[in-house]
Scaffold this motif. Structure first.
Motif, mmCIF file in Angstrom:
data_model
loop_
_atom_site.group_PDB
_atom_site.id
_atom_site.type_symbol
_atom_site.label_atom_id
_atom_site.label_comp_id
_atom_site.label_asym_id
_atom_site.label_seq_id
_atom_site.Cartn_x
_atom_site.Cartn_y
_atom_site.Cartn_z
ATOM 1 N N THR A 249 0.834 -1.205 0.000
ATOM 2 C CA THR A 249 0.000 0.000 0.000
ATOM 3 C C THR A 249 0.867 1.253 0.000
ATOM 4 O O THR A 249 1.885 1.308 0.681
ATOM 5 N N VAL A 250 0.462 2.232 -0.784
ATOM 6 C CA VAL A 250 1.174 3.508 -0.810
ATOM 7 C C VAL A 250 0.269 4.562 -0.186
ATOM 8 O O VAL A 250 -0.902 4.677 -0.555
ATOM 9 N N GLU A 251 0.815 5.284 0.799
ATOM 10 C CA GLU A 251 0.002 6.327 1.435
ATOM 11 C C GLU A 251 0.305 7.670 0.794
ATOM 12 O O GLU A 251 1.466 8.016 0.590
ATOM 13 N N ILE A 252 -0.754 8.403 0.476
ATOM 14 C CA ILE A 252 -0.590 9.697 -0.189
ATOM 15 C C ILE A 252 -1.324 10.753 0.619
ATOM 16 O O ILE A 252 -2.474 10.537 1.024
ATOM 17 N N ARG A 253 -0.655 11.879 0.850
ATOM 18 C CA ARG A 253 -1.304 12.959 1.599
ATOM 19 C C ARG A 253 -1.421 14.170 0.689
ATOM 20 O O ARG A 253 -0.434 14.578 0.048
ATOM 21 N N LEU A 254 -2.606 14.716 0.595
ATOM 22 C CA LEU A 254 -2.849 15.881 -0.263
ATOM 23 C C LEU A 254 -3.535 16.979 0.541
ATOM 24 O O LEU A 254 -4.167 16.702 1.565
ATOM 25 N N ALA A 255 -3.412 18.210 0.059
ATOM 26 C CA ALA A 255 -4.175 19.316 0.658
ATOM 27 C C ALA A 255 -4.916 20.017 -0.474
ATOM 28 O O ALA A 255 -4.373 20.186 -1.571
ATOM 29 N N ALA A 256 -6.171 20.397 -0.202
ATOM 30 C CA ALA A 256 -6.980 21.030 -1.249
ATOM 31 C C ALA A 256 -7.491 22.384 -0.773
ATOM 32 O O ALA A 256 -7.892 22.533 0.386
#
Ligand code: SF4
Length: 372
Positions: free
Chosen positions: A231-238
């Motif tokens: 699993t790859v964890e991705i963190r984004l901000a919008a």
């Protein structure tokens, strides 16, 4: 592999079970190639219950292949909005235009012509040709492969090439030549209902007497598990802007803006549809988002934007676990961004958007009401 009389009895039992107990699904009420094609594309990686309302709405708006080909892509995506895997809608639209240009608008009935259409692989081609044209083409996808693996007690990873080739041969050999369309649907129906992935209902199965997996007591262990991708964890901000009239800003799909999005994951996760200004983060989300807005040439004189954190949104796409931190930014007037559109925050689906973008909008709206 079943042969001779045993094979004949197996076919007869499965077909008569299907004809008596099949689910009444809207695409089973027609043999029209356009409808069969549309249903097969929508059903890829999507549950039947989720597909039904989309299928009906889509056909109401695009009742024929010509109507679909003549529509703007954006309109097609809007009617797909929420169903996911948007390349399916883009390919469907392109294929409809190709059929109009090369086949006078009539869905082709030659395998080579069907496979030449975008978004159609072996499985979908076989399903359309057998159901709509009665051709002897056996289907094989993960669902049918599971049924065949259990029937033949096949061990190991089914997707490994030699094993998959064996299953293809088996699917071809079992195909009922007089009713290939019904036969394929019967195999799919068995896999979707009784021979389900987790707990096969062998006691109710019309072909239980032919099933090696059941006889050996290993049916529910088949197919054997494939190695899982990490699993790859991705963190984004919008950034969710909101003006006094409740309007927000959505950016056009990256390919339309003709620029590379600075956040590598964003175009894929937003399915190349309309989305909020979004950026990958690994530290201070607000600082990163400010920098991103500067790159989009959004002026924030005297750093007056207030970034109000909304509830985080979590979303899983295959092996990627995404967390988006939405920030609501209340402004008098929405800033100008090249290629962006202003839409009501509570009705962003007037443009084609992904499920992820919808979730972000909902979180920002909830933050709006809880802040009041
Ligand atoms: Fe599947 Fe059980 Fe039927 Fe075998 S007997 S095909 S495992 S439902």
């Amino acid at each position: 592999m079943l042969k001779g009389r045993e094979l004949a009895a197996f076919r007869k039992q499965l077909l008569s079970w299907f004809r008596q107990s099949q689910r009444d699904l809207p695409w089973r009420r027609t043999r029209d190639a356009y409808c069969v094609w549309l249903s097969e594309i929508m059903l890829q990686q999507t549950r039947v219950a989720a597909v039904i309302p989309y299928y009906e709405r889509f056909l109401e708006r695009f009742p024929s292949l010509h109507a679909l080909a003549a529509a703007p892509e954006e309109e097609v995506l809007r009617f797909w909005s929420g169903l996911g895997y948007y390349s399916r809608a883009r390919n469907l639209h392109k294929a409809a235009q190709q059929i109009v240009a090369e086949h006078g608008g009539k869905f082709p009935s030659r395998l080579g012509d069907v496979l030449a259409l975008p978004g159609i692989g072996n499985y979908t081609a076989a399903a359309i040709l057998s159901i709509a044209f009665g051709q002897k083409q056996a289907v094989l996808d993960g669902n049918v492969a599971r049924v065949l693996a259990r029937l033949g007690a096949v061990r190991g990873d089914l997707r490994e090439s030699p094993r998959w080739q064996e299953l293809l041969k088996c699917a071809d050999a079992y195909l009922e030549p007089k009713s290939p369309g019904d036969w394929n649907q019967a195999m799919m129906e068995l896999g979707a209902t009784l021979c389900s992935p987790k707990s096969p209902q062998c006691l109710l199965c019309p072909v239980t007497q032919f099933c090696e997996g059941r006889k050996l007591g290993i049916a529910d262990l088949l197919p054997e598990k494939r190695k899982k991708r990490a699993t790859v964890e991705i963190r984004l901000a919008a950034a969710v802007f909101a003006d006094e009239r409740g309007r927000t800003l959505l950016l056009s799909p990256p390919e339309k803006r003709n620029v590379q999005s600075p956040a590598d994951h964003v175009p894929t996760l937003a399915s190349n549809l309309w989305h909020f200004p979004t950026v990958s983060v690994n530290g201070d989300a607000v600082a990163k988002l400010r920098g991103h807005l500067r790159k989009l040439q959004v002026r924030d004189r005297n750093s007056s934007f207030r970034f109000v954190a909304a509830e985080k949104v979590r979303h899983t796409v295959t092996y990627r676990e995404v967390t988006v931190e939405p920030f609501r930014i209340s402004v008098k007037k929405l800033p100008r961004i090249k290629g962006a559109e202003q839409v009501p925050l509570s009705e962003i689906t007037v443009l084609p958007v992904s499920n992820l973008t919808r979730k972000v909008a909902r979180a920002a709206l909830a933050a709006t009401s809880s802040a009041q």
